[in-house]
Design an enzyme around this catalytic site. Structure first.
Site, PDB file in Angstrom:
ATOM      1  N   THR A 118       0.566   2.216  -7.489  1.00 59.76           N
ATOM      2  CA  THR A 118       0.737   3.267  -6.487  1.00 59.76           C
ATOM      3  C   THR A 118       2.102   3.209  -5.812  1.00 59.76           C
ATOM      4  O   THR A 118       2.708   2.133  -5.710  1.00 59.76           O
ATOM      5  CB  THR A 118      -0.373   3.113  -5.418  1.00 59.76           C
ATOM      6  OG1 THR A 118      -0.062   3.920  -4.296  1.00 59.76           O
ATOM      7  CG2 THR A 118      -0.488   1.670  -4.932  1.00 59.76           C
ATOM      8  N   ASP A 119       2.533   4.368  -5.313  1.00 60.24           N
ATOM      9  CA  ASP A 119       3.772   4.412  -4.525  1.00 60.24           C
ATOM     10  C   ASP A 119       3.644   3.651  -3.211  1.00 60.24           C
ATOM     11  O   ASP A 119       4.646   3.313  -2.580  1.00 60.24           O
ATOM     12  CB  ASP A 119       4.187   5.869  -4.256  1.00 60.24           C
ATOM     13  CG  ASP A 119       3.118   6.718  -3.567  1.00 60.24           C
ATOM     14  OD1 ASP A 119       2.044   6.192  -3.230  1.00 60.24           O
ATOM     15  OD2 ASP A 119       3.383   7.934  -3.375  1.00 60.24           O
ATOM     16  N   GLU A 120       2.402   3.368  -2.792  1.00 62.17           N
ATOM     17  CA  GLU A 120       2.209   2.754  -1.471  1.00 62.17           C
ATOM     18  C   GLU A 120       2.726   1.318  -1.408  1.00 62.17           C
ATOM     19  O   GLU A 120       2.867   0.761  -0.319  1.00 62.17           O
ATOM     20  CB  GLU A 120       0.728   2.822  -1.074  1.00 62.17           C
ATOM     21  CG  GLU A 120       0.237   4.259  -1.058  1.00 62.17           C
ATOM     22  CD  GLU A 120      -1.094   4.465  -0.367  1.00 62.17           C
ATOM     23  OE1 GLU A 120      -1.444   3.670   0.515  1.00 62.17           O
ATOM     24  OE2 GLU A 120      -1.777   5.437  -0.721  1.00 62.17           O
ATOM     25  N   LYS A 146      -2.408  -4.133  -3.926  1.00 65.05           N
ATOM     26  CA  LYS A 146      -1.856  -3.515  -5.134  1.00 65.05           C
ATOM     27  C   LYS A 146      -0.505  -4.153  -5.481  1.00 65.05           C
ATOM     28  O   LYS A 146      -0.218  -4.409  -6.655  1.00 65.05           O
ATOM     29  CB  LYS A 146      -1.689  -2.006  -4.960  1.00 65.05           C
ATOM     30  CG  LYS A 146      -2.982  -1.211  -4.910  1.00 65.05           C
ATOM     31  CD  LYS A 146      -3.790  -1.254  -6.205  1.00 65.05           C
ATOM     32  CE  LYS A 146      -3.123  -0.521  -7.354  1.00 65.05           C
ATOM     33  NZ  LYS A 146      -4.009  -0.513  -8.558  1.00 65.05           N
ATOM     34  N   ARG A 265      -4.687   6.851  11.812  1.00 68.48           N
ATOM     35  CA  ARG A 265      -5.015   5.641  11.044  1.00 68.48           C
ATOM     36  C   ARG A 265      -4.095   4.510  11.507  1.00 68.48           C
ATOM     37  O   ARG A 265      -2.898   4.738  11.715  1.00 68.48           O
ATOM     38  CB  ARG A 265      -4.792   5.954   9.568  1.00 68.48           C
ATOM     39  CG  ARG A 265      -4.829   4.772   8.655  1.00 68.48           C
ATOM     40  CD  ARG A 265      -4.334   5.150   7.279  1.00 68.48           C
ATOM     41  NE  ARG A 265      -5.359   5.772   6.465  1.00 68.48           N
ATOM     42  CZ  ARG A 265      -5.119   6.418   5.316  1.00 68.48           C
ATOM     43  NH1 ARG A 265      -3.883   6.515   4.864  1.00 68.48           N
ATOM     44  NH2 ARG A 265      -6.095   6.951   4.622  1.00 68.48           N
TER      45      ARG A 265
END
Ligand code: NAD
Length: 316
Positions: A118-120, A146, A265
């Site tokens: 993921t880009d996260e 990740k 969040r």
């Protein structure tokens, strides 16, 4: 050609399996967490072998992995909000699970592996885009786990010459996505005449990609990517959550009275953005414009209540 798809009963993995089950002999290994659903594989159930199992189970992997020409790993805990309240499973599946799977691939001599990420893992970026050499700086426990899995994959490529490539993608949307993620959550709630929760000021930016474009990219990397390399799969449309909400309201004939502002969040990343030149050099280009993809996705949820209505609600 024999393909093993781990996490193949989830949103993206099942799309990959449904898309390519005719082109290869496919095994799906999935633990069937709340996010895994055999119904996602119903259209291809006669053409695949399903194994109920955990990528942390070395003994099982020792039996399942040998004989496959390609292993694609989608298995992960994937919802950031859940990683904020309970991160243990994220570390277990997204780090230890990746290591256990790659060790099994190494032992089996698997010729090709793609690990889906993921880009996260890069954190948050206010302007510009990350290329594949950007330092990892994850913020949420999901992203940190990740990143841990990605680093293990790169270490196995470097240390053992394991032929594993990594893909990192932006926010996916499409059919069969568990209605805890923002698009299916908002669509299913609006279809039911309920309100939707919008985090903070709604200014967080995400780069959206249709799941079909993501899966084509994963397939291309499996066929033509370099082992030990990272490939970005950029989205097609950057939107703030406010802009996304406006489009979903319009698509469902609803107005802003249906939107409830909720506290942001914790640690909410402001923006992600990927430069995907390396993938495009392999011949990739996304095919599904956001307007069309979103309209089709909304229609899918509207006509597939029997898929999402039985799923337990997992968000406030
Ligand atoms: P998902 O939550 O819908 O599916 C995950 C699947 O993995 C489920 O079927 C689940 O049962 C299975 N699983 C979880 N832990 C397992 C374990 N230990 N062993 C075996 N199976 C296990 O997730 P998704 O949205 O389809 O994401 C798939 C992959 O793509 C993940 O690795 C995620 O990090 C990555 N990704 C997702 C997005 C997105 O927008 N959804 C974007 C970029 C990358």
């Amino acid at each position: 050609m024999r393909i093993l798809v781990t996490g193949g009963a989830g949103f993206i993995g099942s799309h990959f399996v449904r898309s390519y089950a005719d082109a290869a002999e496919t095994t799906v290994l999935d633990k069937l967490t709340y996010a895994g659903n055999r119904a996602n594989l119903a259209p291809v159930q006669d053409r695949i072998t399903f194994v109920l199992g955990d990528i942390c189970d070395a003994e099982l992997l020792g039996k399942v992995v040998p004989g496959h020409d390609l292993v694609v790993n989608f298995a992960a805990e994937s919802h950031v909000d859940r990683s904020i309240t309970a991160a243990g499973e994220f570390v277990r599946s997204n780090v230890l699970g990746v290591e256990t799977l790659l060790r099994a691939c190494l032992d089996a001599g698997t010729p090709r592996i793609v690990h889906v990420s993921t880009d996260e893992v890069y954190g948050s970026i206010d302007t510009g885009s990350w290329d594949e050499t950007a330092p990892l700086s994850p913020n949420s426990p999901y992203a940190a786990a990740k990143a841990g899995g990605d680093l293990i994959a790169l270490a196995y490529a470097r240390t053992h010459h394991l032929p594993v490539s990594i893909t990192r993608c932006g926010n996916n949307y499409g059919p069969y996505q568990y209605p805890e993620k923002v698009i299916p959550l908002f669509v299913t709630r609006l279809l039911d005449g309920r309100n939707v929760p919008l985090y903070g000021d709604g200014g967080n930016v995400r780069d959206w990609i249709h799941v079909d474009d993501h899966c084509r990219a994963v397939r291309l990397v499996a066929e033509r990517g370099e082992p030990g390399e990272v490939y970005h799969v950029a989205g097609t449309t950057e939107l703030t959550n406010l802009e996304l909400t406006a489009r979903l309201l319009a698509a469902l004939g609803a107005d802003w009275r249906r939107v409830e502002r909720v506290p942001d969040r914790k640690g909410h990343d402001r923006r992600y953005s990927l430069a995907d030149g390396r993938l495009r050099a392999l011949g990739y280009a996304p095919r599904i414009p956001f307007e069309r993809g979103l309209a089709e996705t909304v229609r899918w949820y509207a006509t597939h209540r029997s898929w999402w209505e039985p799923l337990p609600e997992r968000v406030p």
